[in-house]
Design an enzyme around this catalytic site. Sequence first.
Site, PDB file in Angstrom:
ATOM      1  N   CYS A 113       0.853  -1.191   0.000  1.00 56.95           N
ATOM      2  CA  CYS A 113       0.000   0.000   0.000  1.00 56.95           C
ATOM      3  C   CYS A 113       0.895   1.250   0.000  1.00 56.95           C
ATOM      4  CB  CYS A 113      -0.960  -0.058   1.175  1.00 56.95           C
ATOM      5  SG  CYS A 113      -2.166   1.280   1.240  1.00 56.95           S
ATOM      6  N   ASP A 147      -9.071  -3.068  -7.493  1.00 49.57           N
ATOM      7  CA  ASP A 147      -8.608  -2.064  -6.538  1.00 49.57           C
ATOM      8  C   ASP A 147      -9.204  -0.713  -6.923  1.00 49.57           C
ATOM      9  OD1 ASP A 147      -7.184  -0.231  -4.971  1.00 49.57           O
ATOM     10  OD2 ASP A 147      -5.342  -1.428  -5.046  1.00 49.57           O
ATOM     11  N   HIS A 152      -7.841  -4.079  -3.299  1.00 52.67           N
ATOM     12  CA  HIS A 152      -6.699  -3.524  -2.589  1.00 52.67           C
ATOM     13  C   HIS A 152      -6.404  -4.361  -1.338  1.00 52.67           C
ATOM     14  CE1 HIS A 152      -3.872  -0.318  -1.815  1.00 52.67           C
ATOM     15  NE2 HIS A 152      -4.265  -0.262  -0.553  1.00 52.67           N
TER      16      HIS A 152
END
Length: 276
Positions: free
Chosen positions: A156, A213, A245
């Site tokens: 991330c 995502d 995600h």
Amino acid sequence: MKEITRRQFIATATLATGFALAVQPISAQVITTDEKGLVAGAVKIPVKDGEIPAYRAMPAKGKNFPTILVIHEIFGVHEHMQDVCRRFAKLGYLAIAPELFVRQGDVSKLSSIDEIRPVVAKVPDTQVMSDLDATVDWAMKSSKGNTNKLGITGFCWGGRITWLYAAHNPKVNAGVAWYGRLVGDDTELTPKHPVDIAANLKVPILGLYGGKDTGIPLDTVEQMREALKSSNSKSKIIVYPNASHAFFADYRPSYREEAAKDGWQRLKAWFNQHGL
């Protein structure tokens, strides 16, 4: 009350124990890696303005271990990142996850992503690059690390940093970026993004992204792929069509076991292919 300076704050900062408050409750599918055969725990990394906490894991026996920098998500170096370090240590690596938000605040104690984002927004890329340089130096001098064999992986927020640090430090052998943002607004604190450095990248990076995502649109992934064609890095990007995600985050509902396991196998093969 007397205001605490940045230097005083990082001098007293400690590593998170357990999972970050904002990620509770923890999913039943969470993976736990034990410390058997390892040296694992909190350490302090000397940096320009004091010390920052980090989590270090390595085999209990041996020396000269290939070194992996593990770059955390927006939740900091909480239990999941520490477990990832132990997974690397079980494979024979020295893995280190430095706490890169420590000057701006302790995100592990904040109860929501909305509280965390303003803290993360204050973190300058230059500070992160400097702290990672210091972490590499510490690994070599103080923790049996062979930094001639240096890898980086991040998740991330840390996925974006993985691309940027590989451009910053060409001595990195290889990197794996998990769903890190590729484009963004150029600001004083974040002047460049992965798509901006792609053409000049020398370090081979494997990008692992989710087709569903919502925070990283596929058109930005394709933009990055196109930009990488101009580089000599032999980087590549894999997209898992059904993954969203944070598909590697086994402690969250976003976890997708098939994509996570495939990504981990690809990571191991990628590092092995590039001498780690």
